[in-house]
Design a protein around this motif. Structure first.
Motif, PDB file in Angstrom:
ATOM      1  N   UNK A 232       0.825  -1.215   0.000  1.00  0.00           N
ATOM      2  CA  UNK A 232       0.000   0.000   0.000  1.00  0.00           C
ATOM      3  C   UNK A 232       0.860   1.266   0.000  1.00  0.00           C
ATOM      4  N   UNK A 233       1.924   1.224  -0.794  1.00  0.00           N
ATOM      5  CA  UNK A 233       2.834   2.357  -0.883  1.00  0.00           C
ATOM      6  C   UNK A 233       2.951   2.824  -2.338  1.00  0.00           C
ATOM      7  N   UNK A 234       3.169   4.139  -2.497  1.00  0.00           N
ATOM      8  CA  UNK A 234       3.552   4.652  -3.807  1.00  0.00           C
ATOM      9  C   UNK A 234       5.007   4.291  -4.082  1.00  0.00           C
ATOM     10  N   UNK A 235       5.318   4.127  -5.372  1.00  0.00           N
ATOM     11  CA  UNK A 235       6.680   3.749  -5.750  1.00  0.00           C
ATOM     12  C   UNK A 235       7.268   4.813  -6.664  1.00  0.00           C
ATOM     13  N   UNK A 236       8.431   5.327  -6.275  1.00  0.00           N
ATOM     14  CA  UNK A 236       9.173   6.287  -7.097  1.00  0.00           C
ATOM     15  C   UNK A 236      10.254   5.510  -7.842  1.00  0.00           C
ATOM     16  N   UNK A 237      10.107   5.400  -9.162  1.00  0.00           N
ATOM     17  CA  UNK A 237      11.072   4.660  -9.974  1.00  0.00           C
ATOM     18  C   UNK A 237      12.012   5.642 -10.642  1.00  0.00           C
ATOM     19  N   UNK A 238      13.298   5.471 -10.390  1.00  0.00           N
ATOM     20  CA  UNK A 238      14.331   6.360 -10.923  1.00  0.00           C
ATOM     21  C   UNK A 238      15.375   5.527 -11.652  1.00  0.00           C
ATOM     22  N   UNK A 239      15.629   5.796 -12.936  1.00  0.00           N
ATOM     23  CA  UNK A 239      16.706   5.074 -13.641  1.00  0.00           C
ATOM     24  C   UNK A 239      18.067   5.450 -13.065  1.00  0.00           C
ATOM     25  N   UNK A 240      18.928   4.465 -12.924  1.00  0.00           N
ATOM     26  CA  UNK A 240      20.264   4.755 -12.392  1.00  0.00           C
ATOM     27  C   UNK A 240      21.001   5.758 -13.282  1.00  0.00           C
ATOM     28  N   UNK A 241      20.764   5.704 -14.586  1.00  0.00           N
ATOM     29  CA  UNK A 241      21.433   6.632 -15.498  1.00  0.00           C
ATOM     30  C   UNK A 241      21.101   8.088 -15.176  1.00  0.00           C
ATOM     31  N   UNK A 242      19.972   8.333 -14.510  1.00  0.00           N
ATOM     32  CA  UNK A 242      19.590   9.703 -14.178  1.00  0.00           C
ATOM     33  C   UNK A 242      20.334  10.240 -12.969  1.00  0.00           C
ATOM     34  N   UNK A 243      20.894   9.344 -12.149  1.00  0.00           N
ATOM     35  CA  UNK A 243      21.573   9.794 -10.930  1.00  0.00           C
ATOM     36  C   UNK A 243      23.008   9.289 -10.837  1.00  0.00           C
ATOM     37  N   UNK A 244      23.431   8.454 -11.795  1.00  0.00           N
ATOM     38  CA  UNK A 244      24.778   7.903 -11.746  1.00  0.00           C
ATOM     39  C   UNK A 244      25.365   7.752 -13.127  1.00  0.00           C
ATOM     40  N   UNK A 245      26.661   7.499 -13.142  1.00  0.00           N
ATOM     41  CA  UNK A 245      27.364   7.371 -14.414  1.00  0.00           C
ATOM     42  C   UNK A 245      28.610   6.512 -14.204  1.00  0.00           C
ATOM     43  N   UNK A 246      28.706   5.422 -14.963  1.00  0.00           N
ATOM     44  CA  UNK A 246      29.868   4.529 -14.931  1.00  0.00           C
ATOM     45  C   UNK A 246      30.255   4.115 -13.511  1.00  0.00           C
ATOM     46  N   UNK A 247      29.240   3.780 -12.714  1.00  0.00           N
ATOM     47  CA  UNK A 247      29.526   3.267 -11.383  1.00  0.00           C
ATOM     48  C   UNK A 247      29.697   4.314 -10.308  1.00  0.00           C
ATOM     49  N   UNK A 248      29.434   5.590 -10.616  1.00  0.00           N
ATOM     50  CA  UNK A 248      29.535   6.668  -9.627  1.00  0.00           C
ATOM     51  C   UNK A 248      28.192   7.385  -9.520  1.00  0.00           C
ATOM     52  N   UNK A 249      27.830   7.760  -8.298  1.00  0.00           N
ATOM     53  CA  UNK A 249      26.632   8.570  -8.093  1.00  0.00           C
ATOM     54  C   UNK A 249      26.953  10.032  -8.354  1.00  0.00           C
ATOM     55  N   UNK A 250      26.028  10.703  -9.037  1.00  0.00           N
ATOM     56  CA  UNK A 250      26.163  12.149  -9.237  1.00  0.00           C
ATOM     57  C   UNK A 250      25.410  12.837  -8.106  1.00  0.00           C
ATOM     58  N   UNK A 251      26.126  13.664  -7.383  1.00  0.00           N
ATOM     59  CA  UNK A 251      25.640  14.176  -6.105  1.00  0.00           C
ATOM     60  C   UNK A 251      24.322  14.934  -6.219  1.00  0.00           C
ATOM     61  N   UNK A 252      24.235  15.894  -7.149  1.00  0.00           N
ATOM     62  CA  UNK A 252      23.044  16.758  -7.197  1.00  0.00           C
ATOM     63  C   UNK A 252      21.760  15.978  -7.443  1.00  0.00           C
ATOM     64  N   UNK A 253      21.655  15.185  -8.503  1.00  0.00           N
ATOM     65  CA  UNK A 253      20.386  14.471  -8.707  1.00  0.00           C
ATOM     66  C   UNK A 253      20.111  13.425  -7.633  1.00  0.00           C
ATOM     67  N   UNK A 254      21.150  12.773  -7.125  1.00  0.00           N
ATOM     68  CA  UNK A 254      20.919  11.746  -6.113  1.00  0.00           C
ATOM     69  C   UNK A 254      20.380  12.357  -4.823  1.00  0.00           C
ATOM     70  N   UNK A 255      20.904  13.504  -4.438  1.00  0.00           N
ATOM     71  CA  UNK A 255      20.413  14.150  -3.219  1.00  0.00           C
ATOM     72  C   UNK A 255      18.969  14.629  -3.388  1.00  0.00           C
ATOM     73  N   UNK A 256      18.588  14.972  -4.577  1.00  0.00           N
ATOM     74  CA  UNK A 256      17.186  15.332  -4.824  1.00  0.00           C
ATOM     75  C   UNK A 256      16.269  14.110  -4.651  1.00  0.00           C
ATOM     76  N   UNK A 257      16.756  12.959  -5.099  1.00  0.00           N
ATOM     77  CA  UNK A 257      15.983  11.732  -4.888  1.00  0.00           C
ATOM     78  C   UNK A 257      15.846  11.449  -3.397  1.00  0.00           C
TER      79      UNK A 257
END
Length: 684
Positions: A232-257
């Motif tokens: 009974x929960x909403x699900x936020x689906x985020x592609x890894x490509x939107x917050x990461x690149x080549x095995x690293x998290x990109x700080x700005x978009x990830x912190x928004x998530x």
């Protein structure tokens, strides 16, 4: 929001009252006033219920912020100044000029206003605590010293306070939100797993990671949506490509998530988490630990979807629930085809060829849904021919990246094939294995007894021109599958390991695309393994061994043709399910081939019995002679006669180095003598 902004303005006015001139107050008269008193500020209500007595949603959300900040005056003042800056753009200029802080709105600025002091060095512990409480809410710049890190005025917190749960605008283009009541595709294949996972998550009631592995389109995100709905929960689906690149998290978009997860009760599905294969071992462990560290404080389950090759359990310390989603079996595929047809093609679902598609096409759930939805657009009311749906399947599967193989048009049909009855029976058996795999392997329970060697492999051996290539085309046409010929010139390589690498690409492509693989002149690749005398022998044997291994593991259809079966490795021949031996046609069969080859050509006086009896030709040779004779006839009156065919036969046999005497042509030898007298030693 105005009430909190007004409270910030009152605090700011009181702080600046003895620190700036009257002229400064005049320049920022819309924001501050020198007339604000201590009594006014202390009398202003700050508890959420009193401040927003007429706005219950905002009151509840501001109470959440107060609890999050533990009623820390510095943290709450930072939030209030943030809202003031959003409403009045000159706020940042005021802070820079009035407080002498070039960065604008920082935790240090909030501390000065809240504590009414110019010296914050003694407040360092309180400052750090306040910063930790609001840095995610206000999106402090992560690459700066924490006390100087400015807050980002993006408006998301203000929108959330007013009751807006729309995700951050910078994420809205890439993320999706699925509500518990939203309609989902059929979940029959993974429904039981989803129920079990939901029960485990409900019992654990804290941070945990659900690792969902499988190939693209297998239904990994659908599994996460279905499990979230059961919770009974909403699900936020985020592609890894939107917050990461080549095995690293990109700080700005990830912190928004992370802020979205903090502000709402939604669960996160981070889909497609991976990094380049050659960098996976070095980067993946650190990436997973970083994810765990940032997500654990939120104290809610998180879904990670990855390719099958990605492993996560060894690198995490939190509870991990692993779910693997394999390609559906034939019965599961048939069930899913039917369910999708009922959902998207309700008017003709009963006539949908689910069983035939499941038997011949190995597809993921996502690919099946894509195909059915395309059918809904093209022919929503049917009818749907199985062969037409196959063509649509291949359009969906073809991503334009096929290398080392080329498409072969299957123009021939079963009726075009003139073979001995035993060979035709063998081909019928091949078709039966493809069409009845579901019955034999699944309904009769033989799949578990044969974990390997389920490849439908056919070796076709025999002299050139006896119909091996044509048979491959007829099989593909009969089954409704596409035929791709392997270009051996692009496969075999002199460099060690390159041949195996290219063979792997070929088989991987075939497994994903449900194509029939056709290796012509296969003896060039599969010669007998020899005694190892030098490095060349060793690596040549390795190539054969690798192909034997892939044949054992392969789940599709492989056809191989050779003119020299005796030169092939015996172990390789043994691994074929079927070995069809092609021979030169006998006289009766040659007559049928002549009859078919000459059908439709205007003719006079053609002696089919003579042609079939006199010349022991292959089917391909007969077709070539018929075609060449037709062109001669077209240039000589438009009617095919025996002299045209006699000349064409002589020319065809001469190509192979055979010298024919006029006497070998029997009663038509005189025609050959006349031809040779006209042309001399050379043939036009």
């Amino acid at each position: 929001m105005k009430r909190l902004a007004a409270l910030a303005a009152f605090k700011l006015s009181l702080f600046l009252k003895s620190r700036v001139s009257d002229d400064f107050f005049k320049r920022y008269s819309r924001l501050i006033s020198p007339d604000v008193t201590e009594e006014e500020v202390s009398g202003y209500p700050e508890d959420a219920e009193s401040l927003f007595y007429d706005e219950p949603v905002t009151a509840a959300r501001y109470r959440f912020l107060q609890d999050r900040c533990q009623d820390d005056p510095i943290a709450l003042t930072a939030i209030q100044l943030y809202l003031l800056a959003l409403m009045e753009e000159r706020t940042l200029d005021l802070l820079r000029e009035g407080l002498g802080l070039g960065e604008g709105l920082t935790i240090e600025a909030a501390a000065r206003v809240a504590c009414r002091t110019d010296e914050t060095i003694d407040l360092a512990p309180q400052l750090r605590s306040a910063f930790d409480r609001v840095e995610l809410l206000l999106q402090a710049e992560p690459d700066r010293d924490w006390w100087k890190a400015p807050f980002r005025l993006d408006g998301r917190l203000a929108a959330w306070l007013s009751g807006d749960d729309t995700p951050d605008r910078e994420l809205s283009g890439v993320c999706t939100v699925t509500a518990p009541g939203e309609s989902l595709p059929p979940a029959s294949l993974t429904g039981a797993q989803a129920e079990e996972t939901a029960a485990l998550l409900a019992a654990s009631s804290g941070f945990a990671i659900v690792h969902i592995s499988g190939e693209s389109g297998s239904g990994r995100r659908h599994f996460a949506r279905h499990t979230a709905r059961l919770l009974h929960k909403e699900l936020l689906t985020v592609p890894f490509d939107a917050v990461g690149e080549e095995g690293f998290l990109r700080s700005h978009p990830w912190r928004r998530v992370l802020r979205e997860l903090l502000l709402t009760d939604r669960l996160l599905c981070l889909s497609g988490l991976d990094c380049p294969a050659e960098k996976r071992a070095a980067r993946l462990p650190a990436l997973l630990r970083q994810l765990e560290q940032s997500l654990a404080p939120l104290n809610k389950p998180v879904f990670l979807t990855t390719p099958t090759a990605v492993k996560v359990i060894p690198f995490l310390s939190c509870p991990v629930f692993s779910v693997s989603i394999p390609t559906p079996t034939i019965p599961q595929s048939a069930l899913l085809w039917r369910e999708l047809a009922e959902q998207y093609l309700p008017e003709g679902a009963e006539d949908f060829p689910a069983a035939g598609l499941a038997a011949k096409m190995s597809l993921t759930a996502g690919q099946m849904e894509r195909i059915v939805r395309l059918l809904q657009c093209r022919a929503p009311h049917g009818p749907w021919a199985e062969r037409d749906i196959f063509k649509l399947c291949y359009q969906v599967l073809d991503d334009g990246r096929y290398e080392n193989i080329r498409f072969v048009d299957t123009a021939y049909t079963w009726e075009d094939l003139q073979l001995e009855p035993a060979l035709k029976a063998g081909l019928q058996a091949v078709c039966a294995q493809v069409e009845h795999q579901g019955l034999v392997l699944d309904e009769w329970g033989l799949r578990r007894r044969y974990p390997y060697g389920r490849c439908v492999s056919v070796l076709m051996s025999g002299p050139p021109g006896t119909g091996k290539t044509m048979t491959a085309q007829v099989l593909a046409s009969r089954l409704g599958l596409e035929l791709y010929k392997v270009d051996l010139s692009q496969i075999v390589d002199k460099y060690i390991g390159e041949t195996e690498k290219r063979l792997k690409q070929v088989f991987d492509q075939a497994e994903k695309s449900n194509m029939i693989l056709f290796f012509d002149e296969a003896d060039a690749l599969l010669g007998k393994r020899s005694e190892v005398k030098d490095a060349k022998d060793k690596y040549a044997n390795t190539e054969v061994a690798y192909l034997l291994q892939r044949m054992e593991e392969y789940q599709g259809i492989v056809l191989m043709a050779t003119n020299q079966a005796g030169s092939m490795d015996a172990a390789f021949v043994r691994r074929f399910r079927y070995h069809l031996v092609f021979t030169l046609p006998d006289e009766a069969l040659r007559r049928k081939i002549w009859e078919d080859a000459l059908a439709g050509i205007p003719s006079a006086g053609i002696q089919l019995d003579y042609l079939a009896r006199q010349f022991q030709l292959s089917g391909a040779q007969i077709k070539n002679i018929a075609l060449n004779g037709a062109y001669r006839a077209a240039a000589d009156g438009g009617v095919l006669r025996m002299d045209h065919l006699v000349r064409a036969i002589f020319q065809e046999l001469q190509k192979e180095g055979k010298v024919m005497l006029a006497s070998e042509f029997g009663e038509y030898g005189v025609m050959l003598s006349e031809f040779l007298a006209e042309t001399g030693p050379s043939i036009p």
